[in-house]
Design an enzyme around this catalytic site. Sequence first.
Site, PDB file in Angstrom:
ATOM      1  CE  LYS A 134       2.154 -61.863  36.241  1.00  0.00           C
ATOM      2  NZ  LYS A 134       2.614 -60.505  36.089  1.00  0.00           N
ATOM      3  CE  LYS A 213      14.607 -64.105  25.846  1.00  0.00           C
ATOM      4  NZ  LYS A 213      13.421 -63.345  25.866  1.00  0.00           N
ATOM      5  CE  LYS A 216      14.083 -55.852  29.238  1.00  0.00           C
ATOM      6  NZ  LYS A 216      14.236 -55.046  28.043  1.00  0.00           N
TER       7      LYS A 216
HETATM    8  P1  ADP Z   1      14.036 -59.140  27.565  1.00  0.00           P
HETATM    9  O1  ADP Z   1      13.643 -60.566  27.279  1.00  0.00           O
HETATM   10  O2  ADP Z   1      15.360 -59.036  28.192  1.00  0.00           O
HETATM   11  O3  ADP Z   1      12.950 -58.401  28.330  1.00  0.00           O
HETATM   12  P2  ADP Z   1      13.035 -57.621  25.362  1.00  0.00           P
HETATM   13  O4  ADP Z   1      11.751 -58.374  25.499  1.00  0.00           O
HETATM   14  O5  ADP Z   1      13.032 -56.175  25.727  1.00  0.00           O
HETATM   15  O6  ADP Z   1      14.147 -58.416  26.167  1.00  0.00           O
HETATM   16  O7  ADP Z   1      13.529 -57.794  23.864  1.00  0.00           O
HETATM   17  C1  ADP Z   1      13.828 -56.761  22.943  1.00  0.00           C
HETATM   18  C2  ADP Z   1      14.269 -57.398  21.651  1.00  0.00           C
HETATM   19  O8  ADP Z   1      15.443 -58.189  21.841  1.00  0.00           O
HETATM   20  C3  ADP Z   1      13.230 -58.343  21.037  1.00  0.00           C
HETATM   21  O9  ADP Z   1      13.288 -58.262  19.635  1.00  0.00           O
HETATM   22  C4  ADP Z   1      13.691 -59.699  21.502  1.00  0.00           C
HETATM   23  O10 ADP Z   1      13.250 -60.728  20.657  1.00  0.00           O
HETATM   24  C5  ADP Z   1      15.191 -59.539  21.465  1.00  0.00           C
HETATM   25  N1  ADP Z   1      15.820 -60.439  22.451  1.00  0.00           N
HETATM   26  C6  ADP Z   1      15.737 -60.333  23.800  1.00  0.00           C
HETATM   27  N2  ADP Z   1      16.418 -61.303  24.415  1.00  0.00           N
HETATM   28  C7  ADP Z   1      16.959 -62.061  23.437  1.00  0.00           C
HETATM   29  C8  ADP Z   1      17.785 -63.234  23.415  1.00  0.00           C
HETATM   30  N3  ADP Z   1      18.202 -63.790  24.550  1.00  0.00           N
HETATM   31  N4  ADP Z   1      18.140 -63.742  22.213  1.00  0.00           N
HETATM   32  C9  ADP Z   1      17.729 -63.169  21.065  1.00  0.00           C
HETATM   33  N5  ADP Z   1      16.960 -62.064  21.010  1.00  0.00           N
HETATM   34  C10 ADP Z   1      16.571 -61.512  22.171  1.00  0.00           C
END
Ligand code: ADP
Length: 346
Positions: A134, A213, A216
Amino acid sequence: MAEQNAGPDVAEHQVHADGKGQRLVVLSGIQPSGKLHLGNYFGAVKQYLELIEQGHECYYFLANYHALTTIRNRQELLDLTWQAAVDYVALGLDPERCYIYRQSDLPEVCELQWILTTITPMGLLERCHAYKDKVAQGLPADHGLFAYPVLQAADILIVSANLVPVGQDQKQHIEVTRDIAQRFNRIYGEVLTVPEPYIRADAAVVPGTDGRKMSKSYGNTIDLFAPENVVRKQIFGIVTDSATVEEPKDPDRSTLYQILKLFCTPEEAREWAERFRRGGLGYGEVKRVLFEKFMEELGPARRRREELSRDPDYIEEVLRYGAVRAREVGAALVRRVRDAVGIPNR
Ligand code: ADP
Ligand code: TRP
């Protein structure tokens, strides 16, 4: 704290977790800041289920204090937190075999966070990706974003977790947690348990529909509980190159193959890789198969979710039960921490 390969963690921990009857404390959380997607499922939730199966003491919570760093609408945060609880139970996190709770129902975590911040070096947090990125983009960052990893450390340390199942992107935060716990123990004595990450090597980073990757925040997700037509659209939106049906294709460079593979047994994955390389395979056909596999894998959870969403009292009861246990364990740990640092316990 360079990003390392996920491999060793997995190998190491499968030994532990499968090891003869050793019962470990497992904790993980997801921010209720949007809808659950395939990255969350393969990167995190599947490992949550696996660790429950292995008989460990598992705590899975909804990180609503963390979500405040991005969601600034009261009703939206309330709704998303609720929906995430329903998602957890629908996906098979059995409330009789694990503790599910809202982070805010264990407010002691904020007290622990404060105590931990007093021994956390600035440099440790300045190196963390979310904050660093950021700032690198020239955007203003809140203190909440800066301190985010310390709250995450408190989440983990408050239940004395041994293992933290997460995707690769969270590995750095577990390293920070370990650093903070070790530092605390050096200063005040052995009070905190130093946790280890539990990362599944083949799903450490699930790609999104655009090849980056899945996240959201990138709008490239395949959502677990979206209506069927939305899921179909997301799957058919996976980027592919312009190769014709006849042309041989490199599976290792195909986002579509990388996602399909997650639903396959190793033999099936090898066969698909073979078909990609041989040529004569159209991307449309692969997407149809992927859609079917998705529905087969998630169908039961999707149906369960419909039923559960009609029973809010049950979900509330699940959350209350989880919170009682988390608080019992968490408040006791905070008492030990207070005692160690010289804050009187009432
Ligand atoms: P986002 O990146 O969509 O905001 P979160 O940060 O809420 O997702 O992640 C929640 C869990 O899911 C964490 O343990 C994160 O490491 C895992 N996770 C999120 N996106 C991925 C991905 N593309 N591949 C593997 N694990 C993921
Ligand atoms: N930061 C995690 C994420 O974005 C969510 C989280 C908060 C978490 N506290 C945690 C994950 C403790 C594991 C352990 O996904």
